[in-house]
Design a protein around this motif. Structure first.
Motif, PDB file in Angstrom:
ATOM      1  N   THR A 202       0.826  -1.208   0.000  1.00 32.63           N
ATOM      2  CA  THR A 202       0.000   0.000   0.000  1.00 32.63           C
ATOM      3  C   THR A 202       0.857   1.254   0.000  1.00 32.63           C
ATOM      4  O   THR A 202       0.568   2.230  -0.701  1.00 32.63           O
TER       5      THR A 202
ATOM      6  N   ASN B  72       0.810   4.134  -2.897  1.00 34.89           N
ATOM      7  CA  ASN B  72       0.541   5.546  -2.610  1.00 34.89           C
ATOM      8  C   ASN B  72       1.689   6.455  -3.046  1.00 34.89           C
ATOM      9  O   ASN B  72       1.471   7.635  -3.342  1.00 34.89           O
TER      10      ASN B  72
ATOM     11  N   THR C  23       1.206   8.323  -6.338  1.00 34.50           N
ATOM     12  CA  THR C  23       0.101   9.276  -6.500  1.00 34.50           C
ATOM     13  C   THR C  23       0.523  10.632  -7.074  1.00 34.50           C
ATOM     14  O   THR C  23      -0.138  11.143  -7.996  1.00 34.50           O
TER      15      THR C  23
ATOM     16  N   ASN D 196      -5.238   3.831  -8.627  1.00 31.24           N
ATOM     17  CA  ASN D 196      -5.349   4.161  -7.195  1.00 31.24           C
ATOM     18  C   ASN D 196      -6.338   5.302  -6.989  1.00 31.24           C
ATOM     19  O   ASN D 196      -6.080   6.266  -6.259  1.00 31.24           O
TER      20      ASN D 196
END
Length: 295
Positions: free
Chosen positions: A31, A35, A38, A289
């Motif tokens: 995870t 992230n 992003t 995402n």
């Protein structure tokens, strides 16, 4: 003599022997790692915005997602030359180069007709890269913005004292940025570090091009969403091959890293999307995402 293979959208000349790419393990992406992409996803999406808004960072949600970004230059007309921008992100301490993509349904058609071919890189722009071949249309598009982008990157590096450049893009924009990944290091100081993050990347060049990137560009990631058809085009039977660095987003939403070039595991795009009839252009724009590409 050329033989022909039908792919459902016309007859494609079969001029190259299929080269079996190197394979590797498939591992889960955490995870935290997901992230970390992003900011780059937003930068890739921002390239769809008009240059008049990216030059003053007033493009709305995409610009607001990276609020400290300092633009240096932007350009393109969205037709002959895809939109692009260059600037510096203080939070990431790196220069960002981003190229606009294109409509996925039109792009699929362009990648499955017989009007393109592999051609050698222009040795004036890419000295010392004999044997590396890329899609002729991608090379032409990259060449139109390359001088302005190189100048903007040089300005950004000098102005901000940066030593890191990240190239991003989605779809056609990812293809242009991947050619930039060969071009820019040839014209910038050797101490500059490079990173590539692409989304929905089509195959861009021949095995020699992929292997050059494998050897010279270790920090390379291309993220494919579910059954997106664009990453399996143009076909390997036409002499094209992906470089290393694939991450495949599964139907479950899990992200898997696929080692090697064109990994044929069914957890990776080449193995999961066997042909254009198994692909889905609606997956091309995301979500990545939670982020859909577009301004």
């Amino acid at each position: 003599m050329l033989s022909f293979i039908s792919v459902g959208l016309g007859l494609i000349p079969f001029a190259h022997a299929l080269v079996l790419p190197r394979q590797g393990a498939v591992t889960s992406v955490s995870t935290a790692q997901i992230n970390s992409f992003t900011p780059f996803t937003h930068f890739a999406s921002t390239a769809y915005c008009q240059p008049s808004t990216t030059i003053n960072w007033s493009c709305g949600a995409n610009c607001n997602a990276n609020p400290g970004f300092i633009p240096v230059a932007s350009g393109g007309d969205g037709s002959e030359t895809q939109f692009w921008f260059v600037g510096f992100d203080p939070a990431l301490n790196m220069v960002i180069v981003s190229h606009q993509g294109t409509d996925p349904s039109q792009f699929e058609a362009d990648l499955t007709d017989a009007d393109f071919f592999l051609e050698g890189l222009d040795q004036t722009m890419f000295p010392g890269t004999s044997g590396l071949e890329v899609h002729n249309g991608f090379q032409d598009t990259q060449a139109r913005s390359a001088p302005a982008i190189l100048a903007a990157v040089q300005t950004a590096l000098s102005t901000h004292g940066a030593t890191s450049v990240t190239l991003v893009g989605h779809s056609l924009g990812a293809a242009i940025s991947l050619i930039d990944a060969v071009y820019l290091p040839l014209h910038l100081p050797s101490n500059i570090r490079f990173k590539f993050v692409g989304y929905g990347l089509p195959r861009v060049g021949n095995p020699a091009f992929a292997e050059y990137l494998d050897a010279h560009f270790p920090d390379l990631t291309h993220i494919n969403n579910k059954e997106d058809v664009v990453p399996i085009l143009p076909g390997r039977f036409l002499g094209f091959q992906h470089p290393h660095g694939e991450i495949h987003i599964q139907d479950s939403g899990a992200w898997d890293a696929c080692a090697g070039d064109d990994n044929t595991s069914d957890l990776c795009t080449t193995g999961d999307v066997g042909n254009i009839f198994e692909g889905d252009t609606s997956d091309h724009d995301g979500p990545y995402n939670g982020i859909e590409m577009g301004c």
